[in-house]
Write an enzyme that holds these catalytic residues in place. Structure first.
Site, PDB file in Angstrom:
ATOM      1  CB  CYS A 100      49.356  41.659  61.421  1.00  0.00           C
ATOM      2  SG  CYS A 100      48.015  40.625  60.835  1.00  0.00           S
TER       3      CYS A 100
HETATM    4  N1  LIG Z   1      46.505  37.633  57.643  1.00  0.00           N
HETATM    5  C1  LIG Z   1      46.753  37.399  58.918  1.00  0.00           C
HETATM    6  O1  LIG Z   1      47.669  36.634  59.226  1.00  0.00           O
HETATM    7  C2  LIG Z   1      45.945  38.048  60.021  1.00  0.00           C
HETATM    8  C3  LIG Z   1      46.197  37.659  61.339  1.00  0.00           C
HETATM    9  C4  LIG Z   1      45.446  38.212  62.371  1.00  0.00           C
HETATM   10  C5  LIG Z   1      44.474  39.153  62.087  1.00  0.00           C
HETATM   11  N2  LIG Z   1      44.250  39.558  60.798  1.00  0.00           N
HETATM   12  C6  LIG Z   1      43.168  40.519  60.585  1.00  0.00           C
HETATM   13  O2  LIG Z   1      42.061  39.851  60.004  1.00  0.00           O
HETATM   14  C7  LIG Z   1      41.359  40.737  59.126  1.00  0.00           C
HETATM   15  C8  LIG Z   1      41.281  40.119  57.742  1.00  0.00           C
HETATM   16  O3  LIG Z   1      42.601  39.961  57.247  1.00  0.00           O
HETATM   17  P1  LIG Z   1      42.984  38.950  56.096  1.00  0.00           P
HETATM   18  O4  LIG Z   1      44.467  38.819  56.146  1.00  0.00           O
HETATM   19  O5  LIG Z   1      42.156  37.732  56.161  1.00  0.00           O
HETATM   20  O6  LIG Z   1      42.563  39.820  54.816  1.00  0.00           O
HETATM   21  P2  LIG Z   1      42.379  39.305  53.292  1.00  0.00           P
HETATM   22  O7  LIG Z   1      42.585  40.503  52.451  1.00  0.00           O
HETATM   23  O8  LIG Z   1      43.178  38.070  53.072  1.00  0.00           O
HETATM   24  O9  LIG Z   1      40.858  38.861  53.237  1.00  0.00           O
HETATM   25  C9  LIG Z   1      39.804  39.740  53.364  1.00  0.00           C
HETATM   26  C10 LIG Z   1      38.682  39.275  52.472  1.00  0.00           C
HETATM   27  O10 LIG Z   1      37.561  40.134  52.706  1.00  0.00           O
HETATM   28  C11 LIG Z   1      36.921  40.359  51.473  1.00  0.00           C
HETATM   29  N3  LIG Z   1      36.099  41.548  51.616  1.00  0.00           N
HETATM   30  C12 LIG Z   1      36.444  42.846  51.598  1.00  0.00           C
HETATM   31  N4  LIG Z   1      35.376  43.632  51.800  1.00  0.00           N
HETATM   32  C13 LIG Z   1      34.331  42.816  51.974  1.00  0.00           C
HETATM   33  C14 LIG Z   1      32.949  43.028  52.219  1.00  0.00           C
HETATM   34  N5  LIG Z   1      32.442  44.254  52.340  1.00  0.00           N
HETATM   35  N6  LIG Z   1      32.154  41.953  52.327  1.00  0.00           N
HETATM   36  C15 LIG Z   1      32.659  40.695  52.199  1.00  0.00           C
HETATM   37  N7  LIG Z   1      33.959  40.430  51.967  1.00  0.00           N
HETATM   38  C16 LIG Z   1      34.775  41.481  51.854  1.00  0.00           C
HETATM   39  C17 LIG Z   1      38.045  40.454  50.473  1.00  0.00           C
HETATM   40  O11 LIG Z   1      37.606  40.218  49.162  1.00  0.00           O
HETATM   41  C18 LIG Z   1      38.982  39.362  50.996  1.00  0.00           C
HETATM   42  O12 LIG Z   1      38.704  38.111  50.405  1.00  0.00           O
HETATM   43  C19 LIG Z   1      42.123  42.059  59.173  1.00  0.00           C
HETATM   44  O13 LIG Z   1      41.549  42.866  60.166  1.00  0.00           O
HETATM   45  C20 LIG Z   1      43.504  41.633  59.643  1.00  0.00           C
HETATM   46  O14 LIG Z   1      44.185  42.681  60.306  1.00  0.00           O
HETATM   47  C21 LIG Z   1      44.961  39.002  59.755  1.00  0.00           C
END
Ligand SMILES: NC(=O)c1ccc[n+]([C@@H]2O[C@H](COP(=O)([O-])OP(=O)(O)OC[C@H]3O[C@@H](n4cnc5c(N)ncnc54)[C@H](O)[C@@H]3O)[C@@H](O)[C@H]2O)c1
Length: 447
Positions: A278
């Protein structure tokens, strides 16, 4: 009752009495804990992901996310409230659909919304009247209304009458024992009064506090503001660290004293650079969007510059310490980087400065290994392909003594720092962990 209000009333009622079915798309760090919180609040949840390995793991009741235990996962599956699939046809059965897919930067540091767009198209293929679609992925103001909604309206269905759309930013803090998804206040917004009302009742069921704001763009801006605040403040203490170090002043001592002020000060801590999915990335979503308004984002860019200069600063300090304390050039030294994850007590290495530290040490001719109790082997990464497959070194006294220096990049609690200090010839501590534990010594240098 006209068709519009009947669509709204029906969905509203289904959310209220928990007969609504929720679909969570993207079962990663954000989506899986959210799926559990929503299931626990009584909704039946379908998790969707394009990665079949994740679905196999979840089917086997194996959670790959620290914040979700195998027991919690198994309980929701056994209660019939959760199952996961790669088959997006099930989206048609969901009343509420939440998008939690990645929003990275491209190679040129522009927003990469391809995951959000692909997902919106998948939803569009199954969209039906009476659904609430929510974006949770972090992004610039305008994405929900200008991209997701536009793609969904290509179906001929209209937001606000046929379907409803909202944005709610995610506030996960991996490794934080005090807060869970359900206990972190959640900002919610919607396109129109009905969408906002549905957002409030859906999230109100799963989390203890909802914070409504007036538009999706405002909610998108809230998330960016929180992360920009962190990035800028971390850069500030990193800059102060370098200035005070030159003056012989210890930044950590300064912060410990400054934070006794009961108002107007909030402690941020220096480190070897920014990491995680992030803070190093999200601020640049706003920088990109601001260009459209011909407005600079100087704080964001300056913070980015200072924070990304930190690994090089730290390796400079390491080289200096090797010179002075051991009369040895970095180019002839073996260094153990302690901690590969970007923050303590987690296994997440995304954007971790430790990878950059290893790279810089080796660019300068040194040899670097790493130890991390949570990362047995370096997985493939886009930027550090040369490091793929390297394995964590066992932290025995003999192994430690074999290195010219140990560089503490991540202060995992599980490490026996007293034993480390005993065996290491030289320690460069970027987290002040040894001093915090009362283990300051001549061979321990802060950086
Ligand atoms: N990790 C954190 O602490 C955090 C905190 C706040 C916000 N975010 C935001 O949340 C969002 C997700 O982040 P994350 O850390 O969970 O990512 P991540 O990579 O852990 O998870 C994303 C998931 O989405 C899946 N994916 C990708 N394309 C896809 C599609 N077309 N259809 C279905 N699934 C699909 C991937 O296989 C993966 O399992 C991002 O925008 C991130 O900036 C993350």
């Amino acid at each position: 009752m006209d068709a519009r209000s009947s669509t709204f009333e029906t969905l509203s009622k289904r959310i209220e009495d928990r007969t609504a079915r929720a679909g969570i798309i993207g079962l990663g760090y954000v989506g899986l804990p959210l799926a559990m919180a929503v299931a626990r609040s009584g909704f039946a949840v379908i998790g969707f992901d394009i990665d079949p390995k994740k679905i196999v793991a979840l089917d086997a009741r194996h959670s790959y996310i620290d914040a979700v235990t195998n027991e919690v996962l198994a309980a929701e599956i056994d209660a019939g409230r959760f199952f996961s699939t790669t088959d997006f046809a099930g989206l048609a059965d969901c009343d509420v659909i939440v998008i939690c897919v990645p929003t990275p930067l491209t190679k040129h540091r522009d927003p990469d919304l391809s995951f959000v767009e692909t997902t919106s198209r998948s939803i569009g293929a199954h969209l039906r009247p009476g659904q609430l679609i929510v974006l949770e992925s972090t992004t610039y103001p305008g994405t929900t209304d200008d991209i997701v909604k536009v793609i969904l309206e290509e179906t001929g269905l209209k937001s606000g009458s046929d379907f409803f759309i909202g944005f709610s930013p995610e506030r996960e803090d991996p490794g934080n024992q005090h807060y869970r998804t359900a206990t972190i206040p959640k900002v919610v917004a919607g396109d129109g009064a009905e969408a906002l009302s549905l957002m409030k009742s859906f999230y109100g069921a799963a989390v203890s506090t909802v914070v409504p704001v007036s538009s999706n763009a405002t909610a998108e801006a809230v998330k960016l503001t929180e992360n920009i605040f962190r990035s800028v403040n971390i850069a500030l203490v990193n800059e102060l660290k370098t200035v005070y170090a030159a003056m012989g002043i210890d930044i950590w001592e300064v912060i410990d004293a400054a934070k006794t002020k009961p108002f107007g000060y909030m402690p941020f801590y220096p480190g070897p650079g920014l990491g995680g999915h992030c803070i190093p990335i999200d601020p640049f979503y706003l920088t990109w969007k601001s260009r459209e308004y011909e407005l600079p984002t100087r704080f964001i860019e300056l913070a980015g510059e200072i924070n990304s200069a930190m690994p090089r600063y730290v390796v400079g300090k390491l080289a200096e310490a090797l010179d002075i304390q051991a009369g040895k050039a970095l180019s002839r030294s073996r260094v153990l980087v302690l901690g590969l994850a970007y923050k303590k007590n987690v296994a997440d290495i995304r954007e971790s400065p430790s990878l950059r530290l290893i790279e810089i040490i080796e660019e300068r001719g040194g040899k670097a290994d790493y130890h991390d109790p949570f990362v047995a082997e370096i997985p493939p990464t886009r930027e550090y392909q040369a490091l793929k497959g390297r394995k964590s070194i066992g932290l025995t006294p003999d192994a430690i003594a074999g290195y010219d220096a140990v560089l503490i990049a991540t202060d995992h609690d599980i490490i026996d720092y007293a034993a480390l200090s005993k065996s290491a010839k030289l320690i460069v501590d970027t987290r002040n962990v040894l001093s915090r534990l009362g283990l300051s010594a001549d061979h321990v240098i802060k950086a």
